[in-house]
Write a protein that holds these residues in place. Structure first.
Motif, PDB file in Angstrom:
ATOM      1  N   TRP A  59     -45.897  42.824 -54.949  1.00 46.59           N
ATOM      2  CA  TRP A  59     -45.696  44.133 -54.116  1.00 46.59           C
ATOM      3  C   TRP A  59     -44.412  44.352 -53.675  1.00 46.59           C
ATOM      4  O   TRP A  59     -44.009  45.223 -53.342  1.00 46.59           O
ATOM      5  CB  TRP A  59     -47.084  43.946 -53.003  1.00 46.59           C
ATOM      6  CG  TRP A  59     -47.170  45.071 -52.037  1.00 46.59           C
ATOM      7  CD1 TRP A  59     -47.584  46.260 -52.167  1.00 46.59           C
ATOM      8  CD2 TRP A  59     -46.456  44.762 -50.688  1.00 46.59           C
ATOM      9  NE1 TRP A  59     -47.403  46.897 -50.861  1.00 46.59           N
ATOM     10  CE2 TRP A  59     -46.441  46.263 -50.296  1.00 46.59           C
ATOM     11  CE3 TRP A  59     -45.573  43.980 -49.940  1.00 46.59           C
ATOM     12  CZ2 TRP A  59     -46.081  46.476 -48.969  1.00 46.59           C
ATOM     13  CZ3 TRP A  59     -45.171  44.190 -48.866  1.00 46.59           C
ATOM     14  CH2 TRP A  59     -45.192  45.563 -48.144  1.00 46.59           C
ATOM     15  N   HIS A  61     -41.550  42.996 -54.111  1.00 45.52           N
ATOM     16  CA  HIS A  61     -40.621  43.478 -55.243  1.00 45.52           C
ATOM     17  C   HIS A  61     -40.615  44.866 -55.609  1.00 45.52           C
ATOM     18  O   HIS A  61     -39.658  45.752 -55.848  1.00 45.52           O
ATOM     19  CB  HIS A  61     -40.778  42.370 -56.550  1.00 45.52           C
ATOM     20  CG  HIS A  61     -39.773  42.819 -57.761  1.00 45.52           C
ATOM     21  ND1 HIS A  61     -38.424  42.424 -57.607  1.00 45.52           N
ATOM     22  CD2 HIS A  61     -39.770  43.495 -58.713  1.00 45.52           C
ATOM     23  CE1 HIS A  61     -37.738  42.693 -58.715  1.00 45.52           C
ATOM     24  NE2 HIS A  61     -38.492  43.381 -59.589  1.00 45.52           N
ATOM     25  N   PHE A  62     -41.796  45.654 -55.913  1.00 54.01           N
ATOM     26  CA  PHE A  62     -42.192  46.844 -56.087  1.00 54.01           C
ATOM     27  C   PHE A  62     -41.732  47.850 -55.078  1.00 54.01           C
ATOM     28  O   PHE A  62     -40.993  48.720 -55.247  1.00 54.01           O
ATOM     29  CB  PHE A  62     -43.648  47.096 -56.362  1.00 54.01           C
ATOM     30  CG  PHE A  62     -44.008  48.570 -56.667  1.00 54.01           C
ATOM     31  CD1 PHE A  62     -43.857  48.963 -57.820  1.00 54.01           C
ATOM     32  CD2 PHE A  62     -44.511  49.286 -55.525  1.00 54.01           C
ATOM     33  CE1 PHE A  62     -44.178  50.449 -58.098  1.00 54.01           C
ATOM     34  CE2 PHE A  62     -44.907  50.679 -55.760  1.00 54.01           C
ATOM     35  CZ  PHE A  62     -44.558  50.986 -57.034  1.00 54.01           C
ATOM     36  N   LYS A  63     -41.794  47.405 -53.668  1.00 53.56           N
ATOM     37  CA  LYS A  63     -41.680  47.888 -52.571  1.00 53.56           C
ATOM     38  C   LYS A  63     -40.103  48.279 -52.569  1.00 53.56           C
ATOM     39  O   LYS A  63     -39.345  49.540 -52.175  1.00 53.56           O
ATOM     40  CB  LYS A  63     -41.907  47.396 -51.237  1.00 53.56           C
ATOM     41  CG  LYS A  63     -43.353  47.758 -51.193  1.00 53.56           C
ATOM     42  CD  LYS A  63     -44.086  49.196 -50.637  1.00 53.56           C
ATOM     43  CE  LYS A  63     -43.830  49.418 -49.531  1.00 53.56           C
ATOM     44  NZ  LYS A  63     -44.011  50.670 -49.073  1.00 53.56           N
ATOM     45  N   LEU A  65     -37.895  48.197 -55.143  1.00 52.67           N
ATOM     46  CA  LEU A  65     -37.304  48.910 -56.210  1.00 52.67           C
ATOM     47  C   LEU A  65     -37.638  50.562 -56.156  1.00 52.67           C
ATOM     48  O   LEU A  65     -37.002  51.039 -56.667  1.00 52.67           O
ATOM     49  CB  LEU A  65     -37.964  48.596 -57.435  1.00 52.67           C
ATOM     50  CG  LEU A  65     -37.465  46.897 -58.002  1.00 52.67           C
ATOM     51  CD1 LEU A  65     -37.990  46.449 -59.502  1.00 52.67           C
ATOM     52  CD2 LEU A  65     -35.757  46.882 -58.202  1.00 52.67           C
ATOM     53  N   ASN A  66     -38.785  50.690 -55.398  1.00 50.60           N
ATOM     54  CA  ASN A  66     -39.292  52.045 -55.157  1.00 50.60           C
ATOM     55  C   ASN A  66     -39.002  52.615 -53.602  1.00 50.60           C
ATOM     56  O   ASN A  66     -39.504  53.522 -53.524  1.00 50.60           O
ATOM     57  CB  ASN A  66     -40.514  52.086 -55.558  1.00 50.60           C
ATOM     58  CG  ASN A  66     -40.703  51.801 -57.039  1.00 50.60           C
ATOM     59  OD1 ASN A  66     -40.360  52.650 -57.662  1.00 50.60           O
ATOM     60  ND2 ASN A  66     -41.301  50.855 -57.184  1.00 50.60           N
ATOM     61  N   ASN A  67     -37.850  52.017 -53.154  1.00 49.17           N
ATOM     62  CA  ASN A  67     -37.458  52.859 -51.618  1.00 49.17           C
ATOM     63  C   ASN A  67     -36.130  53.143 -51.891  1.00 49.17           C
ATOM     64  O   ASN A  67     -35.330  52.807 -52.290  1.00 49.17           O
ATOM     65  CB  ASN A  67     -37.900  51.831 -50.744  1.00 49.17           C
ATOM     66  CG  ASN A  67     -39.312  51.704 -50.259  1.00 49.17           C
ATOM     67  OD1 ASN A  67     -40.044  52.970 -50.378  1.00 49.17           O
ATOM     68  ND2 ASN A  67     -39.650  50.853 -49.594  1.00 49.17           N
TER      69      ASN A  67
END
Length: 67
Positions: A59, A61-63, A65-67
């Motif tokens: 989660w 890592h996703f945050k 990459l997507n901010n």
């Protein structure tokens, strides 16, 4: 021969039995007077903690990459 350690291995599932890439492993000591139920409970606790940690890391890592 006495078993001194047990523990879970968390891995990806593939088309074969227990051959997916390993994500994490944990060691749980087997105590001298353990029952099967006591050892199983300690192993399950490690499974839950390990899956929670892996999920959090994914989660995070996703945050990032997507901010």
């Amino acid at each position: 021969m006495l078993v001194r350690f047990s523990g879970p291995t968390i891995h990806f599932v593939d088309e074969h039995y227990d051959t997916g890439r390993i994500l994490a492993q944990r060691v749980v000591p087997v105590l001298a007077n353990d029952t099967v139920e006591e050892l199983a409970a300690r192993v399950l606790k490690e499974v839950i903690q390990t899956i929670s940690l892996i999920s959090f890391k994914k989660w995070w890592h996703f945050k990032l990459l997507n901010n």
